[in-house]
Design an enzyme around this catalytic site. Structure first.
Site, mmCIF file in Angstrom:
data_model
loop_
_atom_site.group_PDB
_atom_site.id
_atom_site.type_symbol
_atom_site.label_atom_id
_atom_site.label_comp_id
_atom_site.label_asym_id
_atom_site.label_seq_id
_atom_site.Cartn_x
_atom_site.Cartn_y
_atom_site.Cartn_z
ATOM 1 N N PRO A 18 0.816 -1.225 0.000
ATOM 2 C CA PRO A 18 0.000 0.000 0.000
ATOM 3 C C PRO A 18 0.849 1.275 0.000
ATOM 4 O O PRO A 18 0.322 2.362 -0.234
ATOM 5 C CB PRO A 18 -0.805 -0.107 1.300
ATOM 6 N N GLU A 50 3.720 -10.305 8.387
ATOM 7 C CA GLU A 50 3.541 -8.887 8.741
ATOM 8 C C GLU A 50 4.239 -7.965 7.742
ATOM 9 O O GLU A 50 3.968 -6.774 7.691
ATOM 10 C CB GLU A 50 4.087 -8.612 10.155
ATOM 11 N N ARG A 56 -4.194 -9.154 -20.942
ATOM 12 C CA ARG A 56 -5.311 -8.883 -21.849
ATOM 13 C C ARG A 56 -5.010 -7.773 -22.832
ATOM 14 O O ARG A 56 -5.765 -7.578 -23.773
ATOM 15 C CB ARG A 56 -6.593 -8.614 -21.064
ATOM 16 N N ASP A 96 -12.915 -0.702 -23.956
ATOM 17 C CA ASP A 96 -12.912 -0.700 -22.489
ATOM 18 C C ASP A 96 -12.905 0.696 -21.901
ATOM 19 O O ASP A 96 -12.398 1.625 -22.496
ATOM 20 C CB ASP A 96 -11.601 -1.302 -21.942
HETATM 21 C C1 9WO Z 1 1.636 -3.693 4.254
HETATM 22 C C2 9WO Z 1 1.491 -2.381 4.601
HETATM 23 C C3 9WO Z 1 0.498 -1.660 5.286
HETATM 24 C C4 9WO Z 1 0.655 -0.275 5.454
HETATM 25 C C5 9WO Z 1 1.778 0.361 4.946
HETATM 26 C C6 9WO Z 1 2.749 -0.374 4.266
HETATM 27 C C7 9WO Z 1 2.595 -1.700 4.115
HETATM 28 N N1 9WO Z 1 3.410 -2.604 3.496
HETATM 29 C C8 9WO Z 1 2.830 -3.777 3.564
HETATM 30 C C9 9WO Z 1 3.420 -4.965 3.004
HETATM 31 O O1 9WO Z 1 4.339 -4.893 2.223
HETATM 32 N N2 9WO Z 1 2.899 -6.128 3.396
HETATM 33 C C10 9WO Z 1 3.346 -7.403 2.901
HETATM 34 C C11 9WO Z 1 2.489 -7.779 1.723
HETATM 35 C C12 9WO Z 1 3.150 -8.429 3.949
HETATM 36 C C13 9WO Z 1 1.729 -8.481 4.424
HETATM 37 C C14 9WO Z 1 0.801 -8.684 3.262
HETATM 38 N N3 9WO Z 1 1.131 -7.831 2.166
HETATM 39 C C15 9WO Z 1 0.245 -6.985 1.608
HETATM 40 C C16 9WO Z 1 0.343 -6.322 0.408
HETATM 41 N N4 9WO Z 1 -0.918 -6.668 2.158
HETATM 42 N N5 9WO Z 1 -1.547 -5.796 1.374
HETATM 43 C C17 9WO Z 1 -0.813 -5.583 0.283
HETATM 44 C C18 9WO Z 1 -1.212 -4.713 -0.775
HETATM 45 C C19 9WO Z 1 -0.444 -4.610 -1.908
HETATM 46 C C20 9WO Z 1 -0.861 -3.741 -2.922
HETATM 47 N N6 9WO Z 1 -1.992 -3.044 -2.826
HETATM 48 C C21 9WO Z 1 -2.765 -3.157 -1.731
HETATM 49 C C22 9WO Z 1 -2.385 -3.997 -0.678
#
Ligand code: 9WO
Length: 252
Positions: A89, A116, A154, A169
């Site tokens: 994120p 995490e 795609r 699209d």
């Molecule tokens: C999670 C996170 C939350 C707040 C700010 C920074 C952050 N980095 C991550 C992260 O890299 N997490 C890893 C991947 C491990 C936990 C699960 N991960 C993840 C990636 N959860 N959510 C995403 C993600 C990736 C792209 N777009 C939205 C969510």
């Protein structure tokens, strides 16, 4: 192009890569996807890929070493240096323009985090770009990786059945950055609801104008920001502006 995916759960990708209209892009090698599990290069009887966070707290952290070893393996196979992407994120939100750039690139190495998070020293040392698919937290980067791969696949020539149905699209330049119009198919009456008369008329010019008006209405209603963008890019005709003005009058 080639995409190398680094994931603790490669099995999540099998049905995705072998299903639907994108299957051809993945099967033909147009979008060549290789899966790597850091556990395969991890050391010791337990092949650990995670450990407890320094400073305490809940959960586990993906260790830098197995991830780096996996990257080295991939760099050896690829020869040329590829961009390393981490899905998080923190990154810039993915949009159609970025998808188009990836679709005409040499590919990339997609690192999917779990637990995490990933040891920050691996990110600082090896990650070139972080990509977000939205402001929410998932349990891993695999779904975002599939989001990128699907969107890229795609756009490959010959992937869509109707040779250029992606020209119609939402977010495609041919749609001028407007949302798509509604679609209808058989039967002509379903659950007491008919189909807009014009679509049954066979009058192609009227149909095209109706669809354009629907796009404008739907976009003005749901994503007024995209109307502004289209206007600023000079993508709206005088006829489009007249329709938008009539909507604005009706809305008061
Ligand atoms: C999670 C996170 C939350 C707040 C700010 C920074 C952050 N980095 C991550 C992260 O890299 N997490 C890893 C991947 C491990 C936990 C699960 N991960 C993840 C990636 N959860 N959510 C995403 C993600 C990736 C792209 N777009 C939205 C969510």
């Amino acid at each position: 192009m080639r995409f190398d995916v680094v994931t603790l759960f490669p099995e999540l990708f099998a049905p995705f890569l072998t299903t639907g209209i994108t299957r051809r892009a993945f099967g033909s090698g147009a979008v060549d996807v290789h899966l790597f599990n850091p556990r395969d290069v991890a050391e010791g009887n337990y092949r650990r890929v995670d450990d407890r966070p320094f400073g305490g707290g809940p959960g586990m952290v993906m260790m830098a070493e197995p991830l780096e070893k996996t990257l080295n393996l991939i760099h050896q196979e690829r020869g040329e240096r590829a961009k390393v992407v981490l899905f998080s994120p923190i990154g810039r939100r993915l949009d159609h323009a970025q998808v188009q750039e990836w679709a005409s690139s040499e590919g990339a190495i997609l690192v999917c985090g779990r637990y995490e998070g990933v040891d920050q020293r691996f990110i600082d040392t090896h990650v070139d770009v972080q990509i977000s698919v939205g402001d929410f937290v998932l349990s891993g980067g695999e779904l975002p990786a599939m989001v990128l791969l699907d969107a890229v696949a795609r756009l490959q020539p010959d992937v869509l059945g109707d040779a250029d149905s992606h020209h119609f699209d939402s977010f495609n330049p041919a749609l001028d950055g407007l949302l798509d119009c509604p679609h209808y198919s058989r039967p002509e009456v379903w659950a007491g609801q008919g189909v807009p008369e014009v679509l049954l008329s066979g009058h192609h010019l009227n149909i095209a104008r109706w669809r354009r008006d629907q796009q404008l209405r739907i976009t003005a209603l749901h994503r007024p920001d995209l109307i502004d963008l289209a206007r600023n890019h000079g993508r709206l005709s005088a006829q489009d502006e007249a329709l938008l003005a009539s909507i604005a009058i009706m809305a008061g």
